[in-house]
Design an enzyme around this catalytic site. Structure first.
Site: not given
Length: 245
Positions: A82-84
């Site tokens: 998720h995300s980074f």
């Protein structure tokens, strides 16, 4: 067997400022469906913040996930970032494709080889983050969590916002600045799906969304939720992940 049958193995990799705890609402739901779920905390974050040092780099995070796979003897994994977290899972797939069933980029950043997380952002945004980390002081430059601007992550004021503010910790700048070195194309031949969160869309992931949407052979899914959906909309996220084979 249907796509929602039990027995799949999920390895969930979190993003900036949080830890494995961020996945608790989704992990609970997936386990309730009968799946195995692992959600490690990356070095220097969450309950592992005491391990933050000048020696940590992006390779440290890839090692974190690789060692979970080895220690737990995991195979046929649905590996989710998720995300980074999209960056370390890309490094893991480069090393251990044989252990991975499917890569899922959950509103995630995707770097090509030789590029860092900051390289996926507009230059002025990247420089703002560098300046914020260095202005915070400390022996190890780290970017403070956006406690005052948590609404930008799609989180309304209330118990969830309070929970995040209590638990978020600084993000080592080295994780943002270290280029990811790959020996194979992104995904390393494994099935890949990008899940775009659209309400509201998070600007730091926009270039990665555009890159993924143009990839031949990649899956594309959308959810009308905010960037912090694993904690604000865990039912929707867990159901989507349970449908990935």
């Amino acid at each position: 067997m249907t796509e929602f049958d039990a027995g799949k193995t999920y390895l969930l990799v979190h993003g900036s400022w949080v830890g494995g705890w961020f996945w608790a609402p989704v992990a609970e739901r997936l386990r309730g469906m009968g799946h195995r779920v692992f959600a490690p905390t990356l070095t220097g974050l969450g309950e592992r913040r005491h391990l933050l040092s000048l020696d940590v780099t992006l390779d440290t995070l890839v090692d974190d996930v690789v060692h979970v796979i080895g220690a737990e003897e995991l195979q046929d994994i649905i590996l989710i970032g998720h995300s980074f977290g999209g960056i370390p899972i890309t490094g893991v797939a480069d090393r251990l494709p044989e252990s991975i069933r499917h890569l899922v980029y959950l509103d995630a950043n995707i770097p090509e080889s030789g590029r860092s997380f900051l390289d996926t952002l507009p230059p002025e945004v990247a420089e703002t983050r560098r300046q914020a980390a260095r202005a915070a002081g400390g022996r190890v430059p780290a970017l403070p969590p956006p406690l005052a601007a948590i609404g930008a992550l799609g989180v309304s004021e209330g118990s969830v916002a309070d929970w995040l503010r209590r638990r978020m910790t600084p993000m080592p700048l080295a994780y943002y600045e270290t280029p990811l070195t790959l020996n194979h194309p992104v995904g390393n031949g494994r099935p890949c799906t990008f899940v775009s969160f659209t309400n509201p869309a998070s600007p730091p992931q926009e270039s990665s969304r555009q890159w993924a949407r143009g990839r031949a052979g990649w899956g594309w899914m959308e959810l009308a939720v905010g960037h912090a959906a694993p904690v604000t909309a865990p039912d929707e996220v867990a159901r989507l992940l349970a449908g990935i084979s």
